[in-house]
Scaffold this motif. Structure first.
Motif, PDB file in Angstrom:
ATOM      1  N   ILE A  14       0.862  -1.167   0.000  1.00 57.98           N
ATOM      2  CA  ILE A  14       0.000   0.000   0.000  1.00 57.98           C
ATOM      3  C   ILE A  14       0.897   1.214   0.000  1.00 57.98           C
ATOM      4  O   ILE A  14       1.637   1.444   0.958  1.00 57.98           O
ATOM      5  CB  ILE A  14      -0.926  -0.014   1.232  1.00 57.98           C
ATOM      6  N   GLU A  15       0.895   1.957  -1.112  1.00 57.15           N
ATOM      7  CA  GLU A  15       1.734   3.152  -1.244  1.00 57.15           C
ATOM      8  C   GLU A  15       3.179   2.834  -0.889  1.00 57.15           C
ATOM      9  O   GLU A  15       3.814   3.530  -0.115  1.00 57.15           O
ATOM     10  CB  GLU A  15       1.202   4.274  -0.348  1.00 57.15           C
ATOM     11  N   GLY A  16       3.682   1.747  -1.416  1.00 58.34           N
ATOM     12  CA  GLY A  16       5.092   1.415  -1.236  1.00 58.34           C
ATOM     13  C   GLY A  16       5.428   0.759   0.088  1.00 58.34           C
ATOM     14  O   GLY A  16       6.545   0.328   0.297  1.00 58.34           O
ATOM     15  N   GLN A  17       4.447   0.680   1.018  1.00 57.40           N
ATOM     16  CA  GLN A  17       4.701   0.039   2.309  1.00 57.40           C
ATOM     17  C   GLN A  17       4.330  -1.437   2.182  1.00 57.40           C
ATOM     18  O   GLN A  17       3.166  -1.766   1.996  1.00 57.40           O
ATOM     19  CB  GLN A  17       3.838   0.664   3.409  1.00 57.40           C
ATOM     20  N   ALA A  18       5.317  -2.300   2.278  1.00 57.58           N
ATOM     21  CA  ALA A  18       5.023  -3.720   2.122  1.00 57.58           C
ATOM     22  C   ALA A  18       4.094  -4.189   3.218  1.00 57.58           C
ATOM     23  O   ALA A  18       4.218  -3.790   4.374  1.00 57.58           O
ATOM     24  CB  ALA A  18       6.323  -4.525   2.158  1.00 57.58           C
TER      25      ALA A  18
END
Lengths: 266, 113
Positions: A14-18
């Motif tokens: 989600i938005e680059g957050q794994a």
């Protein structure tokens, strides 16, 4: 796996957050003894009645999302279609036309890139991107996490743009009030028969790009007839997100489906 | 290919049951799959073989129980069997059908030890 999604840990973000946390008890730690340690001839095999839905875990997350929406009087709409039906263009036009009247937010689902969320944010409406990696659909757990970072306002409308796919998202409840299938007239008019599960699961079918009808062989009435074969109760709206034709009926549909007694109506 | 996701769901059901009912190994999984569940059986079998590796079901056999599609025909006022969602009523040929069964996706029972 931390959800029913089959795309594998570390591929969904989600938005680059794994999304790689592990809930308690997740590991495969059912005993350390070697398997089949029992004496030969003394089988310990037994039958266990289970009767559990495979999608039960997703449905629990979906129910939690649904409670969350209800508590905040948020109308959540799950937009599904093939790739290229004009989902994002429809959303962009909707947001630009309606943002003075209604609080809105968007969750974007795609396998890769944040292009769609970027397009949405240019309208001034907040959006969060879920990348599913190799996954072919959004799941309720991922949407729950997206809600934490997106924080849609009470009394708002939340659009969830699913991964472009007319097959898999049909099976995965996200907690939405309605699934909406968008079909563009540049596609085959028999898609409701080819992908019946999605049309069966949807409350509304939006026939998009109707400004192109004069140039095509697409028989809209036949297409709608097919959709009603698989779902006799499905509503249909014909519109063009490019020219704006039919968009007012869509906006009225959204407002009519907000929960009754909602404050802040515009 | 959401069958792979569904097989992950099967594994979660097995792991939850193993914790609650105290078994360490699954020999056979009986899975009920409705004809209208949108599931390709070959993909389901393939997915099961992929996800069972290194789990308590590593050596398990998958047995699929097909549940026929069932619908209520409003015109005939009776239950009929259908193979797909867009099938017409086999008696009157109409499409005023409400699906009443065949959407199951359920782990029915297990042989465990």
């Amino acid at each position: 796996m931390c959800s029913v999604c089959g795309c594998g840990e570390g591929e969904t973000d989600i938005e680059g957050q794994a999304r790689n946390h592990r809930p308690p008890g997740h590991g495969h730690d059912y005993g350390q003894e070697p398997a089949h340690a029992h004496a030969p001839g003394l089988s310990q095999a037994r039958m266990v009645q289970i009767e559990k839905d495979i999608l039960g875990r997703n449905n629990e997350y979906a129910a939690a999302n649904r409670r969350w929406f209800t508590e905040r009087n948020i109308l959540a709409l799950n937009l599904v279609s093939s790739p290229g039906s004009g989902k994002t263009s429809l959303l962009v036009r909707t947001l630009l036309d309606r943002k003075e009247h209604r609080l809105m937010a968007v969750i974007e689902g795609d396998q890769q890139t944040s292009h769609d969320a970027d397009r949405i944010r240019q309208t001034g409406v907040k959006a969060v991107q879920i990348n599913t990696g190799k996954g072919c659909h959004l799941d309720a757990h991922g949407v729950g996490h997206a809600l934490e970072s997106l924080a849609p306002e009470p009394d708002s409308v939340l659009f969830i743009e699913n991964v472009g796919n007319l097959v898999c998202p049909a099976a995965f409840d996200l907690g939405e009030a309605h699934k909406i299938t968008i079909l563009s007239v540049t596609e085959g008019e028999d898609k409701p028969l080819k992908y019946p599960d999605m049309f069966h699961a949807s409350t509304l079918m939006i026939l998009n790009k109707i400004d192109l009808l004069p140039h095509l062989d697409f028989d809209a009435d036949r297409c709608i007839g097919y959709a009603r074969r698989v779902n006799p109760r499905i509503h249909v709206l014909r519109l063009s997100a490019a020219t704006g034709e039919g968009m007012d009926a869509w906006y009225r549909w959204v407002e009519a489906n907000r929960q009754p007694g909602a404050p802040g109506g515009g | 290919m959401h069958e792979l996701s569904l097989c992950e769901g099967v594994m979660q059901v097995l792991e939850d049951a193993a914790r609650n009912q105290g078994f360490g190994c699954v020999n056979v999984v009986w899975l009920e799959v409705g004809a209208l569940a949108g599931v390709e059986l070959d993909a389901m079998r393939f997915g099961f073989d992929v996800v069972k590796k290194d789990t308590l079901a590593e050596n398990a056999r998958l047995e699929i129980i097909r549940i026929p599609g069932q619908a209520w025909c409003h015109s005939c006022a009776k239950g009929v069997e259908i193979r797909q969602r867009f099938d017409a009523c086999p008696h009157c040929g109409g499409y005023q059908l409400q699906v009443t069964g065949g959407e199951e996706l359920r782990v029915k029972e297990l042989e465990v030890e």
